[in-house]
Design a protein around this motif. Structure first.
Motif, PDB file in Angstrom:
ATOM      1  N   THR A 405       0.602  -1.190   0.072  1.00 42.25           N
ATOM      2  CA  THR A 405       0.028  -0.021   0.026  1.00 42.25           C
ATOM      3  C   THR A 405       0.929   1.218   0.146  1.00 42.25           C
ATOM      4  N   ILE A 408      -2.290   4.923  -2.180  1.00 40.39           N
ATOM      5  CA  ILE A 408      -3.483   4.379  -2.228  1.00 40.39           C
ATOM      6  C   ILE A 408      -4.470   5.580  -2.847  1.00 40.39           C
ATOM      7  N   LYS A 413      -8.401  -0.065  -3.808  1.00 40.77           N
ATOM      8  CA  LYS A 413      -6.662  -0.262  -3.617  1.00 40.77           C
ATOM      9  C   LYS A 413      -6.637  -1.140  -2.241  1.00 40.77           C
ATOM     10  N   GLN A 416      -7.647  -4.630  -3.074  1.00 42.73           N
ATOM     11  CA  GLN A 416      -6.787  -5.332  -3.870  1.00 42.73           C
ATOM     12  C   GLN A 416      -5.392  -5.752  -2.803  1.00 42.73           C
ATOM     13  N   THR A 417      -5.278  -4.603  -2.153  1.00 40.62           N
ATOM     14  CA  THR A 417      -4.154  -5.174  -1.006  1.00 40.62           C
ATOM     15  C   THR A 417      -4.573  -6.250  -0.308  1.00 40.62           C
TER      16      THR A 417
END
Length: 711
Positions: A405, A408, A413, A416-417
């Motif tokens: 990250t 961001i 996001k 997704q992380t």
């Protein structure tokens, strides 16, 4: 919450406030984790039947049993004996010396007259006795008396010689083998038999010969005390300490607690009246270390204002304590399962929240500190200090989250992380399962797989869910919040557009300048852009009094005295702050509105007023401030003036723009507007260049096309 933080900053200096908050945090953490280190204890009595099977919670040496086993091993060691061949030779030599004295005395007596022989014999006997006594200092005295010596002196020399040979031979034979204390009597009896049954030994002196031979025998193999002691010490050292192993059954359910079992229970600290305070002290030291690290990282940040540091402190403490509470709640059901329930904990939630809301450095520290705490909280009954696999799982999961990250931009996001962290979690759990070399059922393997995924996904989901509440409560502004505030559909932006369209366009232009400059000097460009959108919201209260909103050439200031006009212009800052506070905007946005003019002079109306009254007070024509406190606000301060000045230029050129930008920046600098922020001269030159580049692209000269020639 922002109001409370502001009040606390006014009452207490930040180091003192930090100390108080961390002290309270440490006490809360201690109260939460105290039961995790106390362990289980039993109220049992001697000779009582055990109500359950009790195992040792730690590996500990049974000192008393070890001592007994070592003593037993030492006592079983055979003594080391040392055989001395020299002793046999010495005894033979002593006997030979004795017989030599006899032969010498006989020789002396042979020359003595018969009538004096008795007197001479007594003299010789006394001399032999004296020699025997002197010899007896180092070796046992030969057992003969004066009567025996008289008999021996009257014997024939040849007989004495045979007697000597027989005795020395017998002594040599006996002392050629080891003779210990317990064999000395047997050896003397043996030598006595040897002489008694000897055919060459004169019968008249056999008794004397036996006594001489017996007295000549001595112990020639003695106990080597030093070597024996060394062997005993070696035997004792070879005995490994007797240990009560972690997880070892001390007493079975229904078994009577005898003295030995009671002693082991007492030694392992499992009895209620033998509870040790050492674990509690150890926990206190660990928490103290954690709080020291937090103190160090907060005091090391010199760039942020006290308000920002205080807000970061409260957010960190809140997230940290909530994570500990969640761990404790999860730990309540740990005993119901045979798997490590700690792997279910959303380990990435703390680093995610702190990374977004506070800073990456603090997120890393909190991740490590939380991992150490998790190792203790999820400690199983037979773990020595902490559950290392859980501690490492928390740290690795959190650190991987921070790596993934770095940037961001939006909430997607975070999700997704989460899936990337799930992959790391699965790999770590696979490492743990393979390294334990145990056999796991398919149900257990499925649990650990699900736990790795759930931990990561729940971390992302909780982060997205909690962010708006924390941002709202603390007035914090994350990149997500900034993006939301930049939406043109925001009520305040609509208000500016509808009521002060010229101000809206001006704000957009200032935002472009400020964002580009901030990114060039490493400041927060997104914050600067969004702050610019709202910095002049106060103008919506009296939009017609600002030139960008005036139409048809009508300027109401033409009808007002300079002081009134100045008051109206200056008031837009305070009005903007009030409006932003009513809409509960983040503190950073409010600070932009409050600081974007600093304490600059409203020059136009000041000089106009001075024409009317030379003694006019300059302070009445200055904005109330405060001066810009951050780089972003300083850049916006310059960008606001530059954009308005360049827009009013007629036929702007690159040279004119460059001179104007430099003049405005230097005027702000000389006026002391940058005294309270960390903007450097070098950065100011960079900002000037970026402004010029941006403005040249916006206010470029139009190309004059040639007129068409008439045919």
């Amino acid at each position: 919450m922002s109001t409370l933080i502001t009040k606390l900053n006014k009452i207490l200096r930040f180091p003192l406030l930090l100390t108080i908050v961390l002290l309270i945090t440490g006490v809360l953490q201690y109260m939460l984790m105290a039961k995790d280190v106390q362990g289980q204890h039993y109220d049992l009595k001697l000779f009582q039947v055990s109500p359950e099977t009790i195992r040792s919670v730690k590996t500990i040496e049974d000192i008393e049993k070890t001592k007994k086993e070592r003593e037993a091993a030492a006592n079983e060691v055979e003594p080391v004996y040392s055989y001395s061949e020299e002793k046999g030779k010495n005894q033979v030599s002593t006997v030979n010396t004795f017989f030599d004295d006899l032969f010498e005395s006989k020789q002396n007596l042979s020359d003595v007259k018969k009538k004096e022989k008795n007197k001479a014999m007594n003299k010789e006997i006394d001399a032999i006795v004296k020699d025997l006594d002197s010899l007896a200092v180092d070796v046992p005295r030969i057992d003969v008396n004066k009567a025996d010596l008289r008999i021996l002196l009257n014997q024939d020399t040849a007989e004495l010689k045979m007697m000597q040979d027989e005795i020395t031979k017998a002594i040599t034979d006996q002392m050629s083998v080891p003779i210990r204390d317990d064999r000395l009597v047997e050896a003397k009896a043996s030598i006595e038999r040897s002489i008694r049954y000897s055919s060459v030994f004169p019968e008249s002196v056999k008794g004397i010969g036996i006594r001489i031979a017996r007295s000549a025998l001595v112990v020639n193999e003695t106990k080597d005390i030093k070597a024996t002691k060394e062997r005993m010490e070696l035997a004792s050292a070879n005995i490994d300490p007797t240990r009560i192993l972690q997880g070892q059954i001390i007493v079975q359910e229904g078994q009577v607690i005898d003295r030995e079992i009671y002693r082991q229970l007492e030694m392992t600290g499992l009895l209620s009246d033998k509870v040790s305070n050492k674990p509690m002290i150890g926990l206190a030291i660990l928490i103290l270390l954690q709080m020291i690290f937090f103190y160090a990282i907060f005091t090391s940040n010199k760039e942020k204002s006290n308000f920002s540091k205080t807000r970061d402190l409260f957010i960190t403490v809140l997230v940290y304590i909530l994570a500990l509470v969640l761990m404790e709640l999860l730990n309540l059901i740990d005993g119901e399962f045979d798997v490590i329930i700690g792997f279910l904990f959303p380990a990435a939630i703390v680093p995610l929240l702190l990374r977004i809301l506070v800073s990456e450095r603090l997120a890393i520290l909190a991740t490590v500190m939380l991992g150490l705490s998790a190792g203790i909280i999820f400690q199983e009954g037979y773990s020595t200090v902490m559950q290392m696999e859980v501690a490492l799982y928390m740290i690795i999961s959190g650190v991987s989250c921070l790596i993934f990250t770095r940037r961001i931009e939006n909430r997607s996001k975070i999700l997704q992380t989460s899936f990337q962290v799930a992959g790391i979690n699965i790999l770590f759990i696979a490492f743990y399962l393979l390294l334990t070399q145990s056999n796991y059922t398919w149900n257990e393997l499925l649990f650990y797989l699900i736990a790795a995924i759930v931990s990561a996904v729940v971390s992302g989901a909780l982060t997205i869910g909690l962010l708006p509440f924390i941002e709202s409560a603390f007035g914090i502004i994350s990149s997500f919040r900034l993006i939301e505030l930049s939406n043109p559909n925001h009520p305040l932006l609509k208000k500016i557009l509808m009521e002060a369209p010229g101000t809206y366009h001006h704000s957009i232009m200032v935002a472009n300048l400020a964002e580009a400059a901030c990114e060039a000097v490493g400041a927060n460009g997104l914050l600067a852009r969004v702050g610019c959108y709202y910095h002049d919201v106060g103008k919506t209260k009296r939009p017609g009094f600002f030139v960008e909103n005036q139409m048809n050439g009508f300027n109401p200031h033409d009808q007002l005295p300079p002081t009134s006009s100045s008051d109206i212009i200056i008031a837009h800052v305070e009005d903007g702050v009030k409006i932003l506070e009513q809409y509960k905007m983040p503190r950073e946005i409010i600070d932009v509105a409050a600081q974007h003019h600093g304490t600059t002079l409203v020059k136009f109306f000041y000089f106009k007023a001075k024409e009317l009254d030379p003694d006019v007070n300059e302070a009445n024509f200055r904005y109330s401030g405060p001066k810009p406190q951050t780089k972003e606000n300083a850049i916006i301060c310059v960008a606001d003036s530059v954009e308005a000045a360049v827009r009013s230029m007629k036929e702007p050129t690159a040279e004119k723009i460059r001179n104007l930008v430099h003049a405005i920046a230097q005027d702000k600098l000389m006026d002391g507007q940058f005294d309270e922020c960390d903007l450097s001269i070098k950065e100011l030159k960079t900002i000037e260049k970026i402004f010029c580049d941006t403005l040249n692209g916006t206010f470029h000269s139009r190309i004059e096309y040639p007129k068409e020639e008439k045919a």
